[in-house]
Enzyme design. Structure first.
Site, PDB file in Angstrom:
ATOM      1  N   ARG A  51     -46.495 174.914  65.914  1.00  0.00           N
ATOM      2  CA  ARG A  51     -45.089 174.721  65.491  1.00  0.00           C
ATOM      3  C   ARG A  51     -44.173 174.580  66.708  1.00  0.00           C
ATOM      4  NH1 ARG A  51     -41.810 178.647  64.317  1.00  0.00           N
ATOM      5  NH2 ARG A  51     -43.401 180.061  63.526  1.00  0.00           N
ATOM      6  N   TYR A 104     -28.438 156.315  55.706  1.00  0.00           N
ATOM      7  CA  TYR A 104     -29.593 156.703  54.895  1.00  0.00           C
ATOM      8  C   TYR A 104     -29.184 157.798  53.899  1.00  0.00           C
ATOM      9  CZ  TYR A 104     -34.276 158.087  53.601  1.00  0.00           C
ATOM     10  OH  TYR A 104     -35.409 158.374  52.880  1.00  0.00           O
ATOM     11  N   ASP A 176     -29.436 156.439  64.382  1.00  0.00           N
ATOM     12  CA  ASP A 176     -30.694 156.211  63.678  1.00  0.00           C
ATOM     13  C   ASP A 176     -31.125 154.772  63.957  1.00  0.00           C
ATOM     14  OD1 ASP A 176     -32.682 155.641  61.775  1.00  0.00           O
ATOM     15  OD2 ASP A 176     -31.843 157.054  60.326  1.00  0.00           O
ATOM     16  N   LYS A 201     -41.745 154.568  59.332  1.00  0.00           N
ATOM     17  CA  LYS A 201     -41.501 153.143  59.119  1.00  0.00           C
ATOM     18  C   LYS A 201     -42.197 152.328  60.220  1.00  0.00           C
ATOM     19  CE  LYS A 201     -39.057 155.019  55.872  1.00  0.00           C
ATOM     20  NZ  LYS A 201     -37.627 155.271  56.000  1.00  0.00           N
TER      21      LYS A 201
HETATM   22  C1  LIG Z   1     -36.817 156.410  55.769  1.00  0.00           C
HETATM   23  C2  LIG Z   1     -35.612 156.610  56.592  1.00  0.00           C
HETATM   24  C3  LIG Z   1     -35.203 157.888  56.972  1.00  0.00           C
HETATM   25  C4  LIG Z   1     -35.911 159.137  56.511  1.00  0.00           C
HETATM   26  O1  LIG Z   1     -37.192 159.200  57.040  1.00  0.00           O
HETATM   27  P1  LIG Z   1     -38.407 160.037  56.369  1.00  0.00           P
HETATM   28  O2  LIG Z   1     -39.505 159.793  57.317  1.00  0.00           O
HETATM   29  O3  LIG Z   1     -38.608 159.479  54.989  1.00  0.00           O
HETATM   30  O4  LIG Z   1     -37.944 161.448  56.306  1.00  0.00           O
HETATM   31  C5  LIG Z   1     -34.094 158.001  57.790  1.00  0.00           C
HETATM   32  N1  LIG Z   1     -33.403 156.911  58.189  1.00  0.00           N
HETATM   33  C6  LIG Z   1     -33.749 155.666  57.833  1.00  0.00           C
HETATM   34  C7  LIG Z   1     -32.967 154.510  58.308  1.00  0.00           C
HETATM   35  C8  LIG Z   1     -34.873 155.472  57.016  1.00  0.00           C
HETATM   36  O5  LIG Z   1     -35.212 154.231  56.658  1.00  0.00           O
END
Ligand SMILES: *Cc1c(COP(=O)(O)O)cnc(C)c1O
Length: 374
Positions: A51, A104, A176, A201
């Site tokens: 962790r 998001y 992000d 992603k």
């Molecule tokens: C999918 C996504 C998230 C969240 O990510 P997870 O891995 O599902 O927790 C955050 N920001 C964007 C732009 C995303 O496409």
């Protein structure tokens, strides 16, 4: 080393494994009590307790820090794990966050449903209007939260303009960068303090894992880690290893995502049954100039509206044979979703469709849409 080379060799710590082993262990043994005590006090130390850190985490962190141009990185069990740890670490009761409204859904709910209960206020503004950020800033604004391009309308935030406004008022800027990817855009180069990714992603790229990453200066990552390792969204060693495997082909994959999405955007723009295409690479996209100034490529995500109803759009999804009907994005396979059916405030009742363009042959993708749109 160049970007593509760092993707392949950037994890190495000189130990000599071509493909690293998976450290599928929760804890690590020490030679003596003194070194054990020292390890416990070192943020992110990779051989104390998983962790706190793990060699598979450290390998991915070296690669992602390097390709984002940052000093350090911290992996987590999901994108939301990284975003939550960052926001929790950088705000406190009585504080304020300015976030873009096109953000998001999980990030928006973190602010509206969770942080609001702990005395942190948020103001949401139009990402395309730097002046709106300036007006939303307060004395107690600690953090400005951005996402560019955003989902599902691919709005673009001017990173330099908004970053300057935030820094003049003493706030930190977190971006992000999930949808752009580090192949197409490096927010740290435009003054951002933290870059966040849902590595679920494009970084992972194969729709087979959940992971998140934050990249920043060593001092900021240590600060975020102090919250993260307590909140406990710890990435499993196997997922970290899979993510490293995905990263090796990131450059090639994203180049192909860029090319396929550009070609499909142009095809849809010219299709008589399509009324509007949202893709920052198209010259008629309202944010094209800002996108061109800060992005090297325009990514694999696009949205479009058809000449028809919400139900007609649903029929298009049902007629597609190659393109899966699924949420998420950034994998090798093309995925389509109807934002109005799932997310608050996005195309309710409209014919808007969001497409994550995969790596299939472009001719096969166009043929699939030709059939479905007929
Ligand atoms: C999918 C996504 C998230 C969240 O990510 P997870 O891995 O599902 O927790 C955050 N920001 C964007 C732009 C995303 O496409």
């Amino acid at each position: 080393m160049e970007f593509e080379t760092r993707l392949i060799h950037g994890h190495a710590d000189g130990e000599g494994d071509v493909t690293p082993p998976i450290y599928q262990t929760s804890t690590f043994a020490f030679a003596d009590a003194e070194s054990m005590a020292r390890a416990s006090a070192t943020p992110g130390y990779e051989r104390f307790y998983t962790r706190y850190g793990n060699p598979n985490h450290a390998q991915v962190e070296r690669v992602v820090a390097s390709i984002e141009g940052g000093e350090a990185a911290m992996v987590s069990a999901s994108g939301m794990g990284a975003i939550s740890a960052t926001v929790l670490a950088l705000t406190q009761a009585g504080g304020h966050v300015v976030a873009q409204s096109a953000i998001y859904d999980g990030t928006r709910k973190l602010m509206s449903n969770v942080l609001s209960r702990f005395g942190v206020d948020a103001t949401f503004v139009d990402q395309t209007d730097p002046q709106a950020f300036a007006e939303a800033m307060r004395e107690n604004t600690a953090l400005v939260l951005l996402e560019t391009p955003s989902n599902p309308l691919l709005g673009v935030t001017d990173l330099r303009a908004v970053g300057t406004i935030a820094h003049e008022r003493g706030a930190l800027v977190a971006v992000d960068n999930t949808i752009a990817t580090p192949v197409n855009q490096n927010p740290l180069a435009f003054g951002a303090d933290v870059v966040l990714h849902s590595a679920t992603k494009y970084l992972g790229g194969h729709s087979d894992l959940l992971a998140g990453v934050a990249v920043a200066s060593r001092a900021l990552i240590d600060r975020i880690w102090q919250t993260h390792h307590i909140v406990g969204a710890t990435l499993g060693p196997f997922e970290a290893w899979l993510l490293l495997r995905g990263l090796r082909t990131l450059d090639m994959r994203v180049q192909r995502h860029n090319a396929n999405a550009s070609a499909l955007a142009a095809y849809l723009r010219d299709h008589p049954r399509v009324t509007r295409v949202y893709y920052p690479g198209l010259e008629n996209h309202p944010c094209h100039d800002v996108a061109r100034a800060q992005m090297r490529g325009y990514g694999g995500l696009l949205s479009f509206e058809i000449d028809g109803s919400f139900e007609d759009a649903r029929r298009v999804i049902d007629r597609l044979q190659l393109v899966h009907s699924a949420v998420s994005l950034g994998g090798v396979e093309s995925l389509i979703a109807q934002p109005g059916a799932m997310w608050s405030g996005h195309g309710k009742g409209s014919s808007l469709l969001r497409l994550s363009v995969g790596l299939e042959a472009i001719g096969d993708l166009i043929a699939d849409f030709e059939r479905a749109l007929q």
